[in-house]
Design a protein around this motif. Structure first.
Motif, PDB file in Angstrom:
ATOM      1  N   GLU A 519      44.560  25.190  35.940  1.00 16.82           N
ATOM      2  CA  GLU A 519      43.352  24.588  35.385  1.00 16.82           C
ATOM      3  C   GLU A 519      42.750  23.623  36.397  1.00 16.82           C
ATOM      4  OE1 GLU A 519      41.751  22.130  31.440  1.00 16.82           O
ATOM      5  OE2 GLU A 519      43.906  22.474  31.734  1.00 16.82           O
ATOM      6  N   ILE A 520      41.448  23.785  36.655  1.00 16.29           N
ATOM      7  CA  ILE A 520      40.732  22.949  37.606  1.00 16.29           C
ATOM      8  C   ILE A 520      39.710  22.098  36.852  1.00 16.29           C
ATOM      9  CG2 ILE A 520      39.178  22.931  39.595  1.00 16.29           C
ATOM     10  CD1 ILE A 520      42.017  23.737  40.287  1.00 16.29           C
ATOM     11  N   HIS A 544      38.641  33.787  38.052  1.00 11.66           N
ATOM     12  CA  HIS A 544      38.163  32.557  37.412  1.00 11.66           C
ATOM     13  C   HIS A 544      37.639  32.877  36.022  1.00 11.66           C
ATOM     14  CE1 HIS A 544      34.850  29.735  36.309  1.00 11.66           C
ATOM     15  NE2 HIS A 544      35.783  28.849  36.635  1.00 11.66           N
ATOM     16  N   SER A 545      37.941  31.992  35.090  1.00 11.67           N
ATOM     17  CA  SER A 545      37.438  32.154  33.728  1.00 11.67           C
ATOM     18  C   SER A 545      37.039  30.789  33.189  1.00 11.67           C
ATOM     19  CB  SER A 545      38.508  32.784  32.829  1.00 11.67           C
ATOM     20  OG  SER A 545      38.066  32.805  31.486  1.00 11.67           O
ATOM     21  N   SER A 584      36.003  36.558  36.333  1.00  7.67           N
ATOM     22  CA  SER A 584      35.418  37.100  37.564  1.00  7.67           C
ATOM     23  C   SER A 584      36.394  36.937  38.726  1.00  7.67           C
ATOM     24  CB  SER A 584      34.106  36.382  37.894  1.00  7.67           C
ATOM     25  OG  SER A 584      34.330  34.982  38.069  1.00  7.67           O
ATOM     26  N   MET A 585      36.223  37.785  39.722  1.00  5.69           N
ATOM     27  CA  MET A 585      37.068  37.740  40.916  1.00  5.69           C
ATOM     28  C   MET A 585      36.438  36.801  41.938  1.00  5.69           C
ATOM     29  SD  MET A 585      38.264  40.935  43.323  1.00  5.69           S
ATOM     30  CE  MET A 585      39.090  41.735  41.942  1.00  5.69           C
ATOM     31  N   VAL A 586      37.231  35.875  42.489  1.00  2.00           N
ATOM     32  CA  VAL A 586      36.680  34.895  43.428  1.00  2.00           C
ATOM     33  C   VAL A 586      37.162  35.099  44.867  1.00  2.00           C
ATOM     34  CG1 VAL A 586      36.365  33.153  41.647  1.00  2.00           C
ATOM     35  CG2 VAL A 586      38.529  33.238  42.908  1.00  2.00           C
ATOM     36  N   TYR A 610      41.722  29.170  36.717  1.00  7.28           N
ATOM     37  CA  TYR A 610      41.929  30.137  37.799  1.00  7.28           C
ATOM     38  C   TYR A 610      43.271  30.836  37.574  1.00  7.28           C
ATOM     39  CZ  TYR A 610      37.940  28.190  40.274  1.00  7.28           C
ATOM     40  OH  TYR A 610      36.670  27.807  40.628  1.00  7.28           O
ATOM     41  N   ILE A 611      43.267  32.123  37.805  1.00  4.54           N
ATOM     42  CA  ILE A 611      44.472  32.936  37.586  1.00  4.54           C
ATOM     43  C   ILE A 611      44.857  33.606  38.907  1.00  4.54           C
ATOM     44  CG2 ILE A 611      45.482  34.865  36.311  1.00  4.54           C
ATOM     45  CD1 ILE A 611      43.341  34.319  34.141  1.00  4.54           C
TER      46      ILE A 611
END
Length: 682
Positions: A519-520, A544-545, A584-586, A610-611
């Motif tokens: 978590e950010i 990212h979600s 989404s992919m970062v 972020y995963i």
């Protein structure tokens, strides 16, 4: 199987132009290379300004092979095609050659390169690589391979001697300088071929790679710090070192460390690479590289562990003395636990490696191992206490796996009658090569001819062995029972010691990736990662979600609702989520192969969740128009036959921390490895 060779860097302490002049003298004939019969120029081309010259030659070699083999092959000479490119402006000579004779049965390729030393423009470097692939040779494939490799190995060092010979000849004639090429210079004759004159036929030919991208070793450095290695042993060291740099992103162990694992597997590169990678993973997981800085021996060890360093033996090897017969093994195990003893022994091994490096500098010759003297006076049945023997076997197992070829000699003195019982228990766990280094003396046999004085100077023999040197090794004694700890306390201590690691392990299965949630809160934070692929291949992704994934649900039986084939496998992204909508992919996906070590960082642009995901790598499907290759099919079956395993560490730095660490990274004595990676200073 393709045989490969990679040379170290051969350094001539002479300018490039002078080396080229010496090189040219080897032709058209050279009495130092009788097998080189002749060469004919097939094609020649020179640039308009004379800076570059290309020559192609057809060379004949009289192969040193059994007469019967020559008769079966139906040839007297073996012909090679050699292409030389001399760049006088860049001061390089590239030589590439391949066999013309039997090219449908044997493929030989060699590349050589002369270039200017990167740190001294008045010195010249020579590098070479080679490959040999025998597809068929009248049923004599194995014989031809052995002949080829033997001749090639014997001729590699001879090539340098030939250049040195002609350099000396030029010096005797008063020629010590050759001017460099300038645009107004007249073209100079192209130096004649080197590979066929230095290399026997049917042998690997070299592949040159720029020194900038491949970490080649200086031959003089190898001899000074690593010892006398055969050309093929040098090649194994250089190729394994290169592979480690490519897969471990520059974080490679010292050359001495790599060489120990090669020696432990008789220079079988594949076997050495396997055990070395396992050991590197183990060292990282348990932070062994920092053991000497972080491990502080408990007082009970300082008082009752009867071992210590004591000068060096006659060969300059560090000498470690262990008075095992005086040690209360039961008391130490009951007071400390198995893991504390193991960690102490590991610190001894790490200290031994450090002392070997120091002695190499002191004595001016390679010292890669140490000598251990074990005094068994006082050994009796109490030392065969089962938990104590179990701890000893565990220590032997770990040391054998991670410190191969570090023991140069083991002197066992005053072995009592009970020793054969102990030897029967422990010897199966000791490598055969290590057992060959054991010298066992019963009673006072060590005092006679062929005894201790043959290996240790008389002046440093300890007083308790009849010498005059005072030894600071503790005398031991019984550990007070008041220091004993309960089984529960020892178990907790063991768990604490070996869970003191910043790394975690996880399994990755087909259809079951492993995911880590971060978590950010503040944008512009830095997520760093450092992971090793212990087994299998994976694809690494970062997503990212805005909303948090639901934690794994548990059913009434306590099992996770999201099925997972392994207990250390966590899946967070719900199957109902849609990429591009829910998350989404970062970062671009990164394919990571088994054995690789990967480090990186990501500066977050948005707050949220972020995963980090490690996903099973599926082999690409073959198109309908193309038949699958056998290698691809076998690789697919191998990968899908077992799970993948990853060992990882992640860290998050806030924007303020990012700036502070960036400013102090050079001044900090120690900072987390992943943090430094974020700033590119590793």
């Amino acid at each position: 199987m393709v045989q490969k060779y990679q040379s170290p860097v051969r350094v001539y302490k002479h300018p490039f132009e002078l080396v080229m002049a010496a090189y040219e003298r080897r032709f058209p004939t050279c009495h130092l290379i009788p097998m080189f019969v002749a060469s004919d120029v097939v094609d020649e081309e020179t640039s308009e300004d004379g800076s570059t010259q290309r020559v192609e030659r057809r060379c004949a070699l009289d192969v040193d092979a059994p007469r019967l083999l020559k008769r079966i092959a139906g040839v007297d000479y073996v012909y090679f095609i050699q292409k030389n490119t001399l760049n006088r402006k860049e001061r390089t000579l590239h030589i590439e050659s391949h066999n013309e004779t039997f090219s449908n049965r044997v493929i030989i390729h060699e590349t050589c390169c002369y270039s200017v030393h990167p740190e001294n423009e008045d010195w010249t470097c020579f590098e070479q690589t080679a490959s040999l692939d025998i597809k068929s040779f009248f049923g004599f494939e194995s014989t031809v391979e052995k002949i080829a490799m033997k001749q090639y190995a014997s001729s590699i060092k001879k090539g340098k001697e030939i250049i040195e010979f002609y350099l000396k000849e030029l010096e005797d004639e008063g020629m010590t300088h050759v001017p460099r090429w300038t645009p107004s210079s007249l073209p100079l004759p192209l130096p004649r071929p080197t590979s066929l004159s230095t290399s026997p036929p049917l042998v690997p030919k070299l592949t040159v790679t720029p020194a900038v991208s491949i970490p080649l070793l200086d031959a003089d450095y190898i001899k000074r710090y690593l010892g006398d290695l055969t050309p093929l042993q040098e090649s194994c060291l250089i190729r394994l070192r290169k592979w480690l740099q490519e897969t471990h992103k520059g974080k490679i162990p010292k050359d001495e460390h790599i060489l120990r694992f090669l020696r432990a597997r008789d220079f079988n590169m594949d076997k050495a690479r396997e055990i070395l990678c396992q050991s590197l993973t183990w060292r990282k997981q348990h932070q062994v590289d920092y053991l000497l800085e972080t491990w502080s021996s408990p007082q009970v060890l300082q008082d009752y562990y009867t071992g210590g360093w004591h000068h060096h033996d006659r060969d300059g090897r560090p000498l470690y003395i262990l008075r095992l017969g005086q040690m209360d093994t039961k008391g130490l195990v009951r007071a400390l636990g198995e893991e504390s003893l193991l960690r102490h022994v590991l610190s001894i091994n790490e200290e031994g490696l450090r002392r070997c490096e120091e002695n190499t500098k002191v004595f001016g010759r390679p010292i890669s191992c140490w000598t251990c003297l074990v005094d068994l006076e006082g050994l009796n049945m109490r030392h065969l206490w089962r938990p104590g023997v179990k701890a000893l076997l565990r220590i032997i197992e770990v040391v054998e796996a991670n410190y191969p070829e570090t023991l140069g000699r083991l002197l066992i003195l005053r072995a009592p009658r009970v020793f054969p019982v102990l030897w029967t228990l422990v010897s199966p766990f000791i490598d055969e090569n290590t057992r060959k280094k054991f010298l066992i003396y019963a009673g006072n046999d060590y005092q006679g001819p062929g005894g201790l004085v043959d290996y240790i100077d008389k002046e440093i023999i300890p007083d308790f062995l009849g010498g005059e040197c005072m030894c600071e090794v503790p005398e031991g004694g019984l550990v007070p029972k008041s220091m004993y700890r309960t089984a529960e306390e020892l178990e907790n201590e063991d768990v604490r010691l070996w869970t003191e690691t910043i790394y975690q392990s996880a399994s990755v299965f087909k259809g079951a990736p492993h995911e880590v949630l971060i978590e950010i809160i503040d944008a512009s934070s830095v997520i760093t990662w450092d992971f090793d692929m212990c087994k299998g291949d994976v694809v690494f992704n970062i997503y990212h979600s805005k909303r948090a994934p639901q934690p794994p649900r548990k059913d009434a039986m306590g099992a996770h609702g999201i099925t997972s084939p392994g207990g250390n496998n966590v899946q967070l992204i719900d199957k109902s989520w849609t990429l591009g909508q829910d998350y989404s992919m970062v970062e671009s996906p990164l394919t990571c192969k088994e054995g690789e070590s990967v480090q990186g960082s990501h500066i977050t642009r948005w707050p949220g969740f972020y995963i980090l995901q490690w996903k099973f790598h599926n082999m690409p499907a073959c198109s309908a128009t193309n038949l699958p290759r056998v290698d691809d099919v076998l690789a697919t079956l191998q990968v899908s036959s077992h799970k993948c395993k990853v060992m990882y560490y992640t860290e998050v730095l806030g924007s303020e921390d990012f700036r502070l660490v960036w400013l102090s990274v050079y001044a900090a004595k120690r900072c987390s490895f992943a943090s430094v990676l974020a700033y590119g200073f590793c």
